[in-house]
Write an enzyme that holds these catalytic residues in place. Sequence first.
Site, PDB file in Angstrom:
ATOM      1  N   LYS A  52      -8.888 -10.076  -8.761  1.00 20.95           N
ATOM      2  CA  LYS A  52      -7.842  -9.812  -7.889  1.00 20.95           C
ATOM      3  C   LYS A  52      -6.612 -10.697  -8.415  1.00 20.95           C
ATOM      4  O   LYS A  52      -5.450  -9.740  -8.162  1.00 20.95           O
ATOM      5  CB  LYS A  52      -8.424 -10.514  -6.615  1.00 20.95           C
ATOM      6  N   GLN A  96     -12.645 -16.187  -0.271  1.00 22.16           N
ATOM      7  CA  GLN A  96     -13.689 -15.308  -0.854  1.00 22.16           C
ATOM      8  C   GLN A  96     -15.090 -15.719  -0.449  1.00 22.16           C
ATOM      9  O   GLN A  96     -15.402 -16.994  -0.225  1.00 22.16           O
ATOM     10  CB  GLN A  96     -13.656 -15.683  -2.493  1.00 22.16           C
ATOM     11  N   ASP A 119      -8.471  -8.675   4.110  1.00 22.38           N
ATOM     12  CA  ASP A 119      -9.860  -8.225   3.831  1.00 22.38           C
ATOM     13  C   ASP A 119     -10.338  -7.235   4.919  1.00 22.38           C
ATOM     14  O   ASP A 119     -11.504  -6.609   4.636  1.00 22.38           O
ATOM     15  CB  ASP A 119     -10.715  -9.429   3.800  1.00 22.38           C
TER      16      ASP A 119
END
Length: 291
Positions: A52, A96, A119
């Site tokens: 990412k 994460q 997200d």
Amino acid sequence: MQLLDGKKTSAELKEELRQEVEQRKAQGKKIPHLAAILVGDDGASRTYVNAKVKACEAVGFESTLIRKEADISEEELLKLVHDLNMDPEIDGFIVQLPLPKHIDEDKVTLAVAPEKDVDGFHPENLGRLVLGLPTFVSATPNGIMELLARYNIETSGKDCVVIGRSNIVGTPMSILLSRNSNPGNCTVTLTHSRTKNLAEITRRADIVVAAIGKPEFVKADMIKEGAVVVDVGIHRIDDPSKKSGFSLLGDCDFEAISKKASYITPVPGGVGPMTIASLMANTMKAVKMRE
Ligand code: GUN
């Protein structure tokens, strides 16, 4: 059989974003800035977060990686989330997953400001998705929709079977494919570990999205001739015959299914790169929303 090439398509998407960043720079506008919190030392999570950060560099975004030890307290992590919520420099951020057992993931997800939740995990964003309102669609389902769109896959009126009901992939995927949109307008069946006669159901499907999290779970005899197969799984399996010592497998038996499917995503190089490109697109959306 034609490959749904996520590597190539994500490169196109990222190039479009890179050009948009260049334009923003020329206009003196803010450069999108994505932050990522990585807790602990899980190998797969480290690989994903590094990818990412690398994607941010490729498209010209700013990025900040915040690494914390696995023994960080929940309170400390929530404070960090709060600080990122308040930081005007940060346009969007992710925590994460998975988090260590002593931390309540739901609490952390709820703490992320919805307008920075690139997200799309916050209940407000998932709720907006259900209602068809503008939102951050979580990166994997968003990436799959983009892949279907860019390959002009006909979805309207098709029978689609989603295997797996996770909050991140299966559930939002089933909603997106059943919406009155293009891609969309599918008749969706959402299947899971308690589904009876799964093979019978998948054999009727024009489109199968496999997100069950088990290596090569979907076999060729579960797939109709000419179906479109999207494989969300990625599993690192020990393989002494490989120089690296492992192979990457998806949730589908690619070799056998590719002889029957009309389109199929490879693993690696299918859904994974699209997920990352979608996260970049969501971050661009976040900076624009803040303007
Ligand atoms: N863990 C596995 N997939 C994801 C993802 O898309 N976002 C975050 N934050 N964690 C993940």
